[in-house]
Write an enzyme that holds these catalytic residues in place. Structure first.
Site, mmCIF file in Angstrom:
data_model
loop_
_atom_site.group_PDB
_atom_site.id
_atom_site.type_symbol
_atom_site.label_atom_id
_atom_site.label_comp_id
_atom_site.label_asym_id
_atom_site.label_seq_id
_atom_site.Cartn_x
_atom_site.Cartn_y
_atom_site.Cartn_z
ATOM 1 N N THR A 2 -13.036 -12.832 3.552
ATOM 2 C CA THR A 2 -12.205 -11.897 2.802
ATOM 3 C C THR A 2 -11.411 -12.465 1.784
ATOM 4 O O THR A 2 -11.606 -11.746 0.674
ATOM 5 C CB THR A 2 -10.797 -11.570 3.873
ATOM 6 O OG1 THR A 2 -11.252 -11.428 5.274
ATOM 7 C CG2 THR A 2 -9.928 -10.653 3.612
ATOM 8 N N VAL A 3 -11.041 -13.660 1.526
ATOM 9 C CA VAL A 3 -10.328 -14.296 0.532
ATOM 10 C C VAL A 3 -11.536 -14.435 -0.670
ATOM 11 O O VAL A 3 -11.374 -14.025 -2.147
ATOM 12 C CB VAL A 3 -9.551 -15.434 0.631
ATOM 13 C CG1 VAL A 3 -8.997 -16.109 -0.415
ATOM 14 C CG2 VAL A 3 -8.512 -15.354 1.468
ATOM 15 N N GLY A 30 0.730 -16.986 0.879
ATOM 16 C CA GLY A 30 -0.272 -16.134 0.014
ATOM 17 C C GLY A 30 -0.017 -15.824 -1.441
ATOM 18 O O GLY A 30 -0.437 -16.508 -2.284
ATOM 19 N N ILE A 63 2.818 -15.516 -3.070
ATOM 20 C CA ILE A 63 3.802 -15.952 -3.726
ATOM 21 C C ILE A 63 3.476 -17.219 -4.391
ATOM 22 O O ILE A 63 3.269 -18.236 -3.725
ATOM 23 C CB ILE A 63 5.232 -16.074 -2.647
ATOM 24 C CG1 ILE A 63 5.357 -14.938 -1.963
ATOM 25 C CG2 ILE A 63 6.421 -16.584 -3.531
ATOM 26 C CD1 ILE A 63 6.465 -15.147 -0.844
ATOM 27 N N GLU A 100 -4.965 -12.656 15.244
ATOM 28 C CA GLU A 100 -6.108 -12.842 15.596
ATOM 29 C C GLU A 100 -6.308 -12.748 16.884
ATOM 30 O O GLU A 100 -5.174 -12.619 17.746
ATOM 31 C CB GLU A 100 -6.646 -14.452 15.159
ATOM 32 C CG GLU A 100 -6.637 -14.352 13.376
ATOM 33 C CD GLU A 100 -6.907 -15.778 13.256
ATOM 34 O OE1 GLU A 100 -7.854 -16.408 13.832
ATOM 35 O OE2 GLU A 100 -6.380 -16.184 12.416
ATOM 36 N N ASP A 140 1.031 -22.544 12.390
ATOM 37 C CA ASP A 140 0.621 -21.995 10.969
ATOM 38 C C ASP A 140 2.051 -22.393 9.931
ATOM 39 O O ASP A 140 1.902 -22.866 8.915
ATOM 40 C CB ASP A 140 0.353 -20.607 10.842
ATOM 41 C CG ASP A 140 -0.129 -20.227 9.449
ATOM 42 O OD1 ASP A 140 -1.242 -20.416 9.126
ATOM 43 O OD2 ASP A 140 0.923 -19.619 8.833
ATOM 44 N N LYS A 163 2.606 -24.927 6.711
ATOM 45 C CA LYS A 163 3.194 -24.345 5.616
ATOM 46 C C LYS A 163 4.684 -25.211 5.175
ATOM 47 O O LYS A 163 4.682 -25.635 3.733
ATOM 48 C CB LYS A 163 3.450 -22.993 5.303
ATOM 49 C CG LYS A 163 2.288 -22.190 5.353
ATOM 50 C CD LYS A 163 2.301 -20.981 5.745
ATOM 51 C CE LYS A 163 0.987 -20.068 5.733
ATOM 52 N NZ LYS A 163 1.071 -18.830 6.463
#
Lengths: 428, 428
Positions: free
Chosen positions: B13-14, B133, B135, B189, B200, B204
């Site tokens: 995707t990315v 993402g 930001i 997911e 997750d 971060k």
């Protein structure tokens, strides 16, 4: 540790904040840059007024002693106003000094000229603090939107007017009462014209437009309207319809052409800008790839603005160390025309005074229909027997059609337009 | 125009977003960098699956063909997971390639190791896309808080859980129903553990802590609690008391020591984080000088994340041109201990099940008083004849005292603690 000596022009609110941060956060700054930063010499108007507070710094009334000091590679200009600041900055750049400034009036009006002089002399000219105080919006656009196509920049970029508007909205104050309160608290100057008439916000939008689109616009390219004519009745009315009111600057790209404006606007209560209160600023940037991002923070004030100056000083320091000064702050250049009034579309709020006799509302809807403008909401709010107050929120229409409507209403003579504001659409 | 050729690992995707932005925004990128960027070669697991869509790019299953290509100075890693991504990145760095990655798991767990290898080989290692993402929070901390002392970083840094929490709060859904809806829409997911258990977000916060304070912490240094045990009843109850609920990551500096946590928290409705809905992320940074600033944007998604990767690619490109690669992304280093539970203070929300017989509420208040904890609000919300549900919001108390309270309640046996959440204070 090697030193980097800094010269300053001005030692007012922001200037003394810069000195304070350099002294208080010296350890972190040295750790990051590998240099000891020191404010060596500051040009002030009155040495006696500052000398007790700043014992370790050479104060002088001789600007040339700062501009010509061979030990000083970075000059920080925090005097404000166009002249003599402009002449001093030109001289500093020509002397091979890197310049950091917070002077939005100067950058908005003479930025491109100064940028060329900096480039020619292979030195930096940076001015993060010139827009939105503590919000690092310029460097963010340069770094983080470099690969994105910006489509819209809008925001609340003047703290004084946002403070006044917040008082009007939350406490039901009149404009005059809110202005007086802002002046008493030091949020507004005794001559508030530049702030309340939208000029200060317009200068910031000129700089933001240059960064977002790479295009230079001038004040006369913008439509600018301030807050001094806002009627508390419209704020109250807007509230009942789900809106608050803010002074909004917007720079929009429409099919490759630009529309830049500053004006009071109705902001839906669920819109992110609706929550920005008092002296805070916020900038919403919409990019083709990234979508909508928002940056919020104190729009002015000693320490937030000084912190932005410091981020510039550190960027310049790194460039001096790496030998990479002379790269333009915003290297993006693109020619763009101004959008014409038929391209700029938005919903509008119209407040009208209508004779309380049959056929008048029909006439109004006729005028709107003739201008291809459909109505989303209409409210008749009061009548004194002779006149009724009617408020209309239209669907999207063009600025050209709005001007047509305004012209027709004027021609009619009986109906009069009390106020007219753009309405922001709820953003995702 | 000179070219800069890019090698990629992964084309999911990315990765496909990165290719798309480079192609679609080529003109602006070239204008800014003075180089033509081109994705030359991409290592994928299955060439056939991609070859129709990416005709102009060399696709290969041979990772070494990318890592060892002398024409390629920049490698973009968008495979995810620790291995084999880590080995490939090490090899790329050792080969003198600059590396851009979006891999938060890897950076959070092995970042300091990789940073050293990059430094040794005089190449860049950058990873803006690994946190929040779209930001640009990492580069903003590096550039714009360089001279400021950060005191607190808190935010909503996981889009999946914020989407789920938004559904629970706004639609009154149960956790299970909201998770299922998120999975159907592709926001969660099929195995959502990493997101919903806060892992997750914790990764971060580890990266944000490194940037904000220059200090490396590891997962076991954090208190981490996910959203899977949240009861819809607490969300409803919180609402009546003026709060919403969010999964909040926080990294706070307390007298020079750090407390880093991820947990659901009650957020006052007027707090800026309360307005962040669905898959959006927001990070609030409080600096000693600048005050509180907030950065909001899409926390994940193809194009926002790809745009952050591109901002890294452009930063590296500029460094290649200037000959200034090899400077650590975040050069700030500071040793700090972890704060002890007696230092970490906050108000707390406690929901309790109490036997509906005299003296129980007295006992509870006794336990709180013994632990030096005073009560701000108390509400008895329901009783089934046998048990009452009592909700308490305390004034600020320390984590140590909270643990004491929890222990005493457990020892009592009759009263039981259903849930316990931190309460954020309304921020200016």
């Amino acid at each position: 540790m090697e030193q980097i000596k800094i010269g300053m022009l001005g030692l007012g609110t922001v200037g003394s904040g810069v000195v304070q941060i350099i002294q208080e956060h010296q350890e972190k700054i040295s750790q990051i840059t590998g240099r000891h930063l020191e404010v060596k010499r500051v040009a002030v108007r009155n040495v006696a007024a500052h000398k007790d507070e700043f014992k370790d710094i050479e104060l002088t009334t001789d600007v040339n002693a700062v501009l010509n000091d061979p030990e000083i590679p970075i000059i920080v200009e925090v005097m404000g106003s166009i002249q003599p600041a402009m002449d001093y900055i030109v001289q500093a750049l020509e002397n091979g000094k890197n310049v950091v400034t917070a002077n939005k009036d100067l950058i908005a009006q003479h930025g491109s000229e100064l940028v060329k002089i900096a480039k020619k002399n292979n030195v930096d000219l940076v001015y993060e603090a010139s827009v939105a105080g503590g919000i690092p919006i310029l460097r963010t656009i340069v770094n983080s939107f470099a690969a994105d196509q910006i489509e819209d920049v809008k925001g609340i970029v003047n703290g004084t007017t946002n403070y006044i508007m917040t008082q009007m909205v939350t406490k039901g104050m009149t404009y005059q009462a809110a202005l007086k309160s802002a002046q008493e608290l030091g949020f507004a100057e005794s001559d508030p014209t530049n702030d309340v008439e939208g000029i200060d916000a317009a200068y910031k939008m000129i700089i933001l437009t240059q960064f977002a689109y790479g295009t230079n616009v001038k004040l006369s390219d913008l439509t600018v309207e301030g807050i001094s004519k806002i009627d508390a009745a419209d704020i109250k009315q807007a509230r009942t319809m789900g809106y608050t009111m803010k002074l909004v600057g917007e720079s929009a790209e429409i099919n490759g052409q630009l529309a830049v404006s500053v004006a009071p606007a109705l902001v839906p209560l669920e819109h992110p800008l609706a929550t920005i209160q008092n002296e805070n600023n916020a900038v919403l940037v919409k990019g083709a790839a990234v979508g909508t991002t928002m940056f919020v923070g104190p729009g002015a004030g000693k320490m937030p603005t000084a912190n932005s100056v410091l981020s510039d000083i550190i960027a310049v320091t790194k460039n001096i160390i790496l030998g990479t000064t002379g790269n333009t702050f915003n290297g993006y250049r693109q020619k763009a025309e101004l959008a014409t009034p038929d391209m700029v579309v938005a919903p509008y709020y119209l407040a009208l005074k209508i004779p309380d006799i049959p056929g008048q509302l029909l006439k109004l809807t006729h005028i709107l229909t003739e201008a291809d403008t459909s109505v989303k909401q209409v409210v008749q709010t009061e009548t004194d027997g002779e006149y009724a107050r009617v408020v209309v929120i239209t669907h999207k229409t063009s600025l050209a059609k709005l001007q047509e409507i305004q012209k027709e209403i004027k021609a009619d003579g009986a109906i009069s337009l009390i106020s007219c504001y753009k309405v922001l659409e709820a953003s995702k």
